[in-house]
Each structure stands twice: as C-alpha cells, then as structure tokens.
Design a protein around this motif. Structure first.
Motif, PDB file in Angstrom:
ATOM      1  N   THR A   1      30.231  32.750  29.444  1.00  0.00           N
ATOM      2  CA  THR A   1      30.174  34.145  29.861  1.00  0.00           C
ATOM      3  C   THR A   1      31.587  34.556  30.252  1.00  0.00           C
ATOM      4  O   THR A   1      32.207  33.910  31.097  1.00  0.00           O
ATOM      5  N   VAL A   2      32.097  35.618  29.627  1.00  0.00           N
ATOM      6  CA  VAL A   2      33.516  35.969  29.740  1.00  0.00           C
ATOM      7  C   VAL A   2      33.655  37.352  30.382  1.00  0.00           C
ATOM      8  O   VAL A   2      32.926  38.283  30.031  1.00  0.00           O
ATOM      9  N   LYS A   3      34.608  37.457  31.286  1.00  0.00           N
ATOM     10  CA  LYS A   3      34.878  38.730  31.960  1.00  0.00           C
ATOM     11  C   LYS A   3      36.269  39.226  31.586  1.00  0.00           C
ATOM     12  O   LYS A   3      37.231  38.461  31.590  1.00  0.00           O
ATOM     13  N   PHE A   4      36.346  40.510  31.256  1.00  0.00           N
ATOM     14  CA  PHE A   4      37.620  41.183  30.995  1.00  0.00           C
ATOM     15  C   PHE A   4      37.895  42.182  32.122  1.00  0.00           C
ATOM     16  O   PHE A   4      37.014  42.960  32.501  1.00  0.00           O
ATOM     17  N   THR A   5      39.116  42.181  32.640  1.00  0.00           N
ATOM     18  CA  THR A   5      39.609  43.256  33.495  1.00  0.00           C
ATOM     19  C   THR A   5      40.703  43.968  32.726  1.00  0.00           C
ATOM     20  O   THR A   5      41.706  43.352  32.346  1.00  0.00           O
ATOM     21  N   ILE A   6      40.506  45.260  32.462  1.00  0.00           N
ATOM     22  CA  ILE A   6      41.436  46.019  31.620  1.00  0.00           C
ATOM     23  C   ILE A   6      42.069  47.119  32.464  1.00  0.00           C
ATOM     24  O   ILE A   6      41.381  47.982  33.011  1.00  0.00           O
ATOM     25  N   VAL A   7      43.399  47.056  32.571  1.00  0.00           N
ATOM     26  CA  VAL A   7      44.166  47.974  33.408  1.00  0.00           C
ATOM     27  C   VAL A   7      45.045  48.830  32.504  1.00  0.00           C
ATOM     28  O   VAL A   7      45.814  48.297  31.700  1.00  0.00           O
ATOM     29  N   ASN A   8      44.944  50.137  32.635  1.00  0.00           N
ATOM     30  CA  ASN A   8      45.770  51.033  31.817  1.00  0.00           C
ATOM     31  C   ASN A   8      46.915  51.587  32.665  1.00  0.00           C
ATOM     32  O   ASN A   8      46.724  52.485  33.486  1.00  0.00           O
ATOM     33  N   ARG A   9      48.121  51.065  32.450  1.00  0.00           N
ATOM     34  CA  ARG A   9      49.296  51.543  33.175  1.00  0.00           C
ATOM     35  C   ARG A   9      50.095  52.551  32.351  1.00  0.00           C
ATOM     36  O   ARG A   9      51.168  52.975  32.779  1.00  0.00           O
ATOM     37  N   SER A  10      49.578  52.923  31.185  1.00  0.00           N
ATOM     38  CA  SER A  10      50.296  53.878  30.338  1.00  0.00           C
ATOM     39  C   SER A  10      49.863  55.305  30.675  1.00  0.00           C
ATOM     40  O   SER A  10      49.044  55.523  31.579  1.00  0.00           O
ATOM     41  N   LEU A  11      50.383  56.249  29.923  1.00  0.00           N
ATOM     42  CA  LEU A  11      50.098  57.668  30.170  1.00  0.00           C
ATOM     43  C   LEU A  11      49.128  58.250  29.144  1.00  0.00           C
ATOM     44  O   LEU A  11      48.938  59.464  29.097  1.00  0.00           O
ATOM     45  N   VAL A  12      48.512  57.393  28.315  1.00  0.00           N
ATOM     46  CA  VAL A  12      47.581  57.870  27.292  1.00  0.00           C
ATOM     47  C   VAL A  12      46.283  57.071  27.363  1.00  0.00           C
ATOM     48  O   VAL A  12      46.229  55.977  27.932  1.00  0.00           O
ATOM     49  N   VAL A  13      45.230  57.637  26.763  1.00  0.00           N
ATOM     50  CA  VAL A  13      43.928  56.982  26.732  1.00  0.00           C
ATOM     51  C   VAL A  13      43.931  55.882  25.666  1.00  0.00           C
ATOM     52  O   VAL A  13      44.447  56.071  24.560  1.00  0.00           O
ATOM     53  N   HIS A  14      43.326  54.744  25.999  1.00  0.00           N
ATOM     54  CA  HIS A  14      43.170  53.656  25.034  1.00  0.00           C
ATOM     55  C   HIS A  14      41.684  53.337  24.876  1.00  0.00           C
ATOM     56  O   HIS A  14      41.073  52.742  25.772  1.00  0.00           O
ATOM     57  N   PRO A  15      41.063  53.726  23.762  1.00  0.00           N
ATOM     58  CA  PRO A  15      39.670  53.344  23.504  1.00  0.00           C
ATOM     59  C   PRO A  15      39.609  51.870  23.106  1.00  0.00           C
ATOM     60  O   PRO A  15      39.997  51.511  21.993  1.00  0.00           O
ATOM     61  N   TRP A  16      39.141  51.031  24.014  1.00  0.00           N
ATOM     62  CA  TRP A  16      39.228  49.587  23.777  1.00  0.00           C
ATOM     63  C   TRP A  16      38.008  49.092  23.012  1.00  0.00           C
ATOM     64  O   TRP A  16      36.882  49.500  23.271  1.00  0.00           O
ATOM     65  N   HIS A  17      38.253  48.165  22.070  1.00  0.00           N
ATOM     66  CA  HIS A  17      37.188  47.712  21.172  1.00  0.00           C
ATOM     67  C   HIS A  17      37.347  46.229  20.871  1.00  0.00           C
ATOM     68  O   HIS A  17      38.382  45.795  20.365  1.00  0.00           O
ATOM     69  N   LEU A  18      36.307  45.452  21.199  1.00  0.00           N
ATOM     70  CA  LEU A  18      36.249  44.031  20.869  1.00  0.00           C
ATOM     71  C   LEU A  18      35.296  43.848  19.695  1.00  0.00           C
ATOM     72  O   LEU A  18      34.116  44.181  19.795  1.00  0.00           O
ATOM     73  N   HIS A  19      35.796  43.320  18.595  1.00  0.00           N
ATOM     74  CA  HIS A  19      34.960  43.104  17.419  1.00  0.00           C
ATOM     75  C   HIS A  19      33.959  41.969  17.671  1.00  0.00           C
ATOM     76  O   HIS A  19      34.232  41.020  18.403  1.00  0.00           O
ATOM     77  N   GLY A  20      32.804  42.063  17.029  1.00  0.00           N
ATOM     78  CA  GLY A  20      31.844  40.969  17.011  1.00  0.00           C
ATOM     79  C   GLY A  20      30.998  40.810  18.259  1.00  0.00           C
ATOM     80  O   GLY A  20      30.149  39.916  18.321  1.00  0.00           O
ATOM     81  N   HIS A  21      31.182  41.657  19.266  1.00  0.00           N
ATOM     82  CA  HIS A  21      30.454  41.519  20.524  1.00  0.00           C
ATOM     83  C   HIS A  21      30.191  42.893  21.129  1.00  0.00           C
ATOM     84  O   HIS A  21      30.884  43.854  20.814  1.00  0.00           O
ATOM     85  N   HIS A  22      29.197  42.952  21.993  1.00  0.00           N
ATOM     86  CA  HIS A  22      29.011  44.103  22.866  1.00  0.00           C
ATOM     87  C   HIS A  22      29.327  43.656  24.284  1.00  0.00           C
ATOM     88  O   HIS A  22      28.995  42.532  24.678  1.00  0.00           O
ATOM     89  N   VAL A  23      29.968  44.537  25.047  1.00  0.00           N
ATOM     90  CA  VAL A  23      30.320  44.196  26.425  1.00  0.00           C
ATOM     91  C   VAL A  23      29.427  44.966  27.391  1.00  0.00           C
ATOM     92  O   VAL A  23      28.991  46.091  27.111  1.00  0.00           O
ATOM     93  N   LEU A  24      29.160  44.347  28.521  1.00  0.00           N
ATOM     94  CA  LEU A  24      28.381  44.962  29.598  1.00  0.00           C
ATOM     95  C   LEU A  24      29.349  45.511  30.635  1.00  0.00           C
ATOM     96  O   LEU A  24      30.212  44.783  31.140  1.00  0.00           O
ATOM     97  N   VAL A  25      29.243  46.785  30.959  1.00  0.00           N
ATOM     98  CA  VAL A  25      30.137  47.399  31.939  1.00  0.00           C
ATOM     99  C   VAL A  25      29.748  46.917  33.333  1.00  0.00           C
ATOM    100  O   VAL A  25      28.598  47.072  33.769  1.00  0.00           O
ATOM    101  N   LEU A  26      30.713  46.333  34.047  1.00  0.00           N
ATOM    102  CA  LEU A  26      30.493  45.856  35.415  1.00  0.00           C
ATOM    103  C   LEU A  26      30.954  46.878  36.446  1.00  0.00           C
ATOM    104  O   LEU A  26      30.254  47.140  37.423  1.00  0.00           O
ATOM    105  N   SER A  27      32.141  47.446  36.230  1.00  0.00           N
ATOM    106  CA  SER A  27      32.671  48.411  37.185  1.00  0.00           C
ATOM    107  C   SER A  27      33.777  49.230  36.538  1.00  0.00           C
ATOM    108  O   SER A  27      34.339  48.838  35.512  1.00  0.00           O
ATOM    109  N   ARG A  28      34.075  50.358  37.172  1.00  0.00           N
ATOM    110  CA  ARG A  28      35.227  51.177  36.765  1.00  0.00           C
ATOM    111  C   ARG A  28      35.919  51.656  38.027  1.00  0.00           C
ATOM    112  O   ARG A  28      35.276  52.241  38.908  1.00  0.00           O
ATOM    113  N   ASP A  29      37.202  51.371  38.123  1.00  0.00           N
ATOM    114  CA  ASP A  29      37.998  51.719  39.300  1.00  0.00           C
ATOM    115  C   ASP A  29      37.358  51.192  40.580  1.00  0.00           C
ATOM    116  O   ASP A  29      37.329  51.875  41.614  1.00  0.00           O
TER     117      ASP A  29
END
Length: 240
Positions: free
Chosen positions: A157-185
C-alpha cells in the motif's frame, strides 16, 4: 480459521432454522415467518460476502484461505470485514459497491498503515542536461529523464504526498492505478471514498493520496498537461 469452526457455525444456523420452523403452538407459528425471512436475508448477504471475500483473498494470493471460506456462509461476513483492506485491490466496479456497503458511506479509509511513502515536490527549475539549458517543470528538483523511478513491490500500500510549489496547476496522473484521496491541504477527506486517476494540484496545494500496488509493470507518473510533461515533469513507477 479452521474447517471445524466453519462447519460448527453452519450447524448453529441450521439448528436455529429448525427451531423456528418446527416449534409448536400458535406463538411459535407467528415467529416462524420472520425468522425464516431473517435466515433467508442472512443467507443472501453471506453468499454475496463470500463471493467478495474470495475475490479479495484470491487477489491477495491467499488461495489456501479462499478454499476454507467456500465451506461455510456464516463466517464469511466476518472474513470480509477482516479482509477489508484487501478489497481495495479488487476491480473498481466491485470496489465502488462493496466498500460503502461493508464500511458505510462515511467510513474512514480502511488502510491502517502504508508500506511505502513518496513525496513529490512540483516546481520550476533550470535543466542543464541537454546541449541548451531549459527552464523545466521539475519533480523534486530534477527533470525527466533525471528523475529517479519510484520502486514498489507487489501487494504494498503506497502513499503519495504531492506538493505544488509552482505558479500553475498540475493535473497529476498515475498510469495503471486509481488513487484514493486521503487529504488536501491537511484536511482529511470525508464522505464516500473518492477514487481518481487524475486530480488538479493547484499552486500551493498539498495532496495526500494512496493506492494498492496491484498492477505490475512500469507506469508513467506525470503531469497530464502534456506540455509540462514534455518539459520535464514525467517520472516512472516500477515494480521490483
């Protein structure tokens, strides 16, 4: 869980059924129909639970347990609850039905721990790999093809923490899997489990998502704005 205990549970259900149908007197007759209806409903639930359990156990590679679960219906319901975290590895169509049914629409994430965790910091930076420097879209300070692959093992079971330090939106996409949203901010997800294959990480946002490593291969893990991906924001998830 032994074969004997499963058969004993079957016997208890059979005795209860016989008591409801064979008891004498008017009062007993009045109780027979509700009891019979309850037993029928239980049998249907147990059959459904057993089928889901077998799918979960087989998906996890527990063939020895699947054979025992086949023997008796009563303990199958308990087995599904015990095998709950494994249900997240069955196909999405089944998962979308079974998880809310077994745990409730507002239930917490059934994972109690994570086998592996990765942090992805999305930003802009100078890439000096080619003949000409470029202002690349970076992950953890590097641009494709210099971003190390993320290595996982089957069944983790794998957890990703994704931090956007840029000034634009990044639609993130992992091929071959669906991810479960744990939290936002920092705010935990509430309500029904939210499964996504792409999600917009806006400037300044921090997302926490998780997935079951159940699809061996080498998979792209990238920004789905293809111009950003081409400018460096692409890495790979691979199974060891």
């Amino acid at each position: 869980m032994t074969t004997g205990s499963l058969l004993a549970a079957d016997l208890v259900i059979a005795v209860l059924g016989a008591a409801g149908w064979l008891g004498g007197g008017a009062a007993s007759a009045a109780r027979r129909r509700p009891l019979a209806l309850g037993l029928a409903a239980f049998a249907l639930l147990a059959t459904f639970a057993r089928a889901v359990t077998i799918a979960a156990l087989a998906r996890a590679g527990w063939w020895f347990a699947a054979e025992k679960v086949l023997i008796a219906a009563p303990l199958s319901v308990a087995a599904v609850v015990v095998a709950g975290p494994r249900l997240l590895r069955v196909p999405g169509d089944i998962r979308s039905i079974t998880v809310p049914l077994l745990y409730g629409a507002g239930a917490p994430v059934p994972w109690s721990r994570f086998d592996r965790e990765f942090t992805l910091v999305l930003d802009r930076g100078l890439d000096l790999r080619g003949l000409l420097p470029r202002y690349a879209h970076t992950v953890n300070g590097a641009a494709d093809p210099d971003i190390p692959p993320q290595v996982v093992h089957l069944g983790e079971t794998v957890k990703f923490t994704i931090v956007n330090r840029s000034l634009v939106v990044h639609p993130w996409h992992l091929h071959g899997h669906h991810v479960l949203v744990l939290s936002r901010d920092g705010k935990p997800a509430t309500g029904s489990p939210l499964w996504l294959d792409s999600f917009d990480v806006r400037p300044g946002e921090v997302w926490e998502v998780a997935f079951a490593a159940d699809n061996p291969g080498m998979w792209a893990n990238h920004c789905h704005n293809l111009a950003h991906a081409d400018a460096g924001m692409t890495l790979h998830l691979m199974y060891s």
